[in-house]
Design a protein around this motif. Structure first.
Motif, short mmCIF file in Angstrom:
data_model
loop_
_atom_site.label_atom_id
_atom_site.label_comp_id
_atom_site.label_asym_id
_atom_site.label_seq_id
_atom_site.Cartn_x
_atom_site.Cartn_y
_atom_site.Cartn_z
N ALA A 60 0.82 -1.21 0.00
CA ALA A 60 0.00 0.00 0.00
C ALA A 60 0.85 1.26 0.00
O ALA A 60 0.42 2.32 -0.45
N ASP A 61 2.10 1.13 0.50
CA ASP A 61 2.99 2.29 0.57
C ASP A 61 3.84 2.45 -0.68
O ASP A 61 4.63 3.38 -0.78
N GLU A 62 3.70 1.51 -1.63
CA GLU A 62 4.52 1.55 -2.83
C GLU A 62 3.91 2.38 -3.95
O GLU A 62 4.44 2.43 -5.04
N GLN A 63 2.80 3.01 -3.67
CA GLN A 63 2.13 3.79 -4.70
C GLN A 63 3.03 4.94 -5.16
O GLN A 63 3.76 5.53 -4.37
N PRO A 101 12.80 6.41 -0.74
CA PRO A 101 12.10 5.66 0.31
C PRO A 101 10.78 5.09 -0.22
O PRO A 101 10.15 5.68 -1.09
N ASN A 102 10.39 3.96 0.32
CA ASN A 102 9.11 3.33 -0.03
C ASN A 102 8.98 2.99 -1.51
O ASN A 102 7.89 3.01 -2.07
N VAL A 103 10.11 2.68 -2.14
CA VAL A 103 10.09 2.26 -3.54
C VAL A 103 10.82 0.92 -3.64
O VAL A 103 11.93 0.77 -3.14
N THR A 104 10.20 -0.05 -4.26
CA THR A 104 10.82 -1.35 -4.47
C THR A 104 10.79 -1.69 -5.95
O THR A 104 10.04 -1.09 -6.73
N GLN A 105 11.61 -2.65 -6.33
CA GLN A 105 11.62 -3.09 -7.73
C GLN A 105 10.26 -3.63 -8.13
O GLN A 105 9.77 -3.34 -9.23
N ALA A 106 9.66 -4.41 -7.25
CA ALA A 106 8.36 -5.01 -7.57
C ALA A 106 7.31 -3.93 -7.81
O ALA A 106 6.53 -3.99 -8.77
N GLY A 107 7.30 -2.93 -6.94
CA GLY A 107 6.33 -1.84 -7.08
C GLY A 107 6.58 -1.03 -8.34
O GLY A 107 5.64 -0.64 -9.04
N PHE A 108 7.85 -0.78 -8.64
CA PHE A 108 8.20 -0.03 -9.84
C PHE A 108 7.80 -0.81 -11.09
O PHE A 108 7.28 -0.24 -12.05
N CYS A 109 8.03 -2.13 -11.06
CA CYS A 109 7.65 -2.97 -12.21
C CYS A 109 6.15 -2.94 -12.44
O CYS A 109 5.69 -2.89 -13.59
N ARG A 110 5.39 -2.97 -11.36
CA ARG A 110 3.93 -2.90 -11.52
C ARG A 110 3.52 -1.58 -12.14
O ARG A 110 2.60 -1.52 -12.97
N GLU A 111 4.20 -0.51 -11.75
CA GLU A 111 3.85 0.81 -12.26
C GLU A 111 4.18 0.95 -13.74
O GLU A 111 3.36 1.42 -14.53
#
Length: 213
Positions: A60-63, A101-111
């Motif tokens: 939820a914080d990876e937005q 902060p609050n950024v991951t590879q998985a979240g970036f890939c989804r975006e």
């Protein structure tokens, strides 16, 4: 490990560590004790099989901090957006983005996967493979390269930022490719062979443009 604990572990003062971290450039700080001591510290951990801690961020914080869904680029619907950045430049942007902060590879890939209208996904391995390469055109056919470019271009427009000098130079070079679609080549693998004379060799400049010398 907290900063103070790290300083104690490598035997350097807080001032030394801060001075080193304030340097910018491939060889800046190379004479610092922090550089040499930290290298030994991390090398020992590597040999011991100790992996660096992974970011623990709730989904939820990876937005994204900025929603770019309302920005539309020409050619986006057919995956034909003209690209005017090299692979190396996009890698710089991705690495800088992932350090936030609050950024991951998985979240970036989804975006960045939202770039594709057909449901295609950019998985972390695809992104990692792209980031591991080096060279202006290395990784030019990767879905991660194209999707990341589109995302950062939308972000630039959303934030109202001007095009960089390098970006403008890329447009001058790649907009008028003879007999080809304008923009950086994202279709032909960069490791392809070239036909040239016996006394010539292909040379790729920083813009990914190949000439023969």
């Amino acid at each position: 490990m907290k900063k103070g604990e790290f300083e104690k572990a490598i035997g350097c003062s807080g001032k030394s560590v801060n001075n080193f971290l304030g340097q910018n450039g491939p060889t800046k700080g190379i004479e610092s004790n922090t550089y040499s001591n930290a290298f030994v510290f991390f090398k020992k951990r590597e040999l011991q099989g100790i992996k660096p801690p992974r970011k623990k961020v709730k989904k939820a914080d990876e937005q994204p901090k900025i929603d770019v869904s309302d920005v539309h680029l020409d050619g986006e619907d057919t995956e034909e957006v003209e690209v005017y950045e090299t692979c190396d430049e996009v890698r710089k942007k991705v690495n800088a983005y992932l350090r936030q902060p609050n950024v991951t590879q998985a979240g970036f890939c989804r975006e960045i996967s939202k770039t594709f209208q057909n449901g295609k996904k950019v998985i972390p391995k695809t992104l990692t493979d792209f980031l591991s390469k080096k060279g202006p055109s290395a990784g030019n056919t990767s879905a991660a390269f194209y999707a990341a470019y589109v995302y950062f271009e939308k972000l630039r427009i959303k934030e109202g930022k001007p095009k960089s000098k390098f970006r403008q130079e890329m447009e001058e070079i790649w907009k008028g490719r003879s007999g080809a679609r304008p923009g950086f080549d994202t279709k032909t693998p960069s490791n392809r062979g070239y036909f040239c004379r016996a006394n010539e060799r292909p040379y790729e400049d920083k813009y990914g443009w190949v000439t023969f010398h």
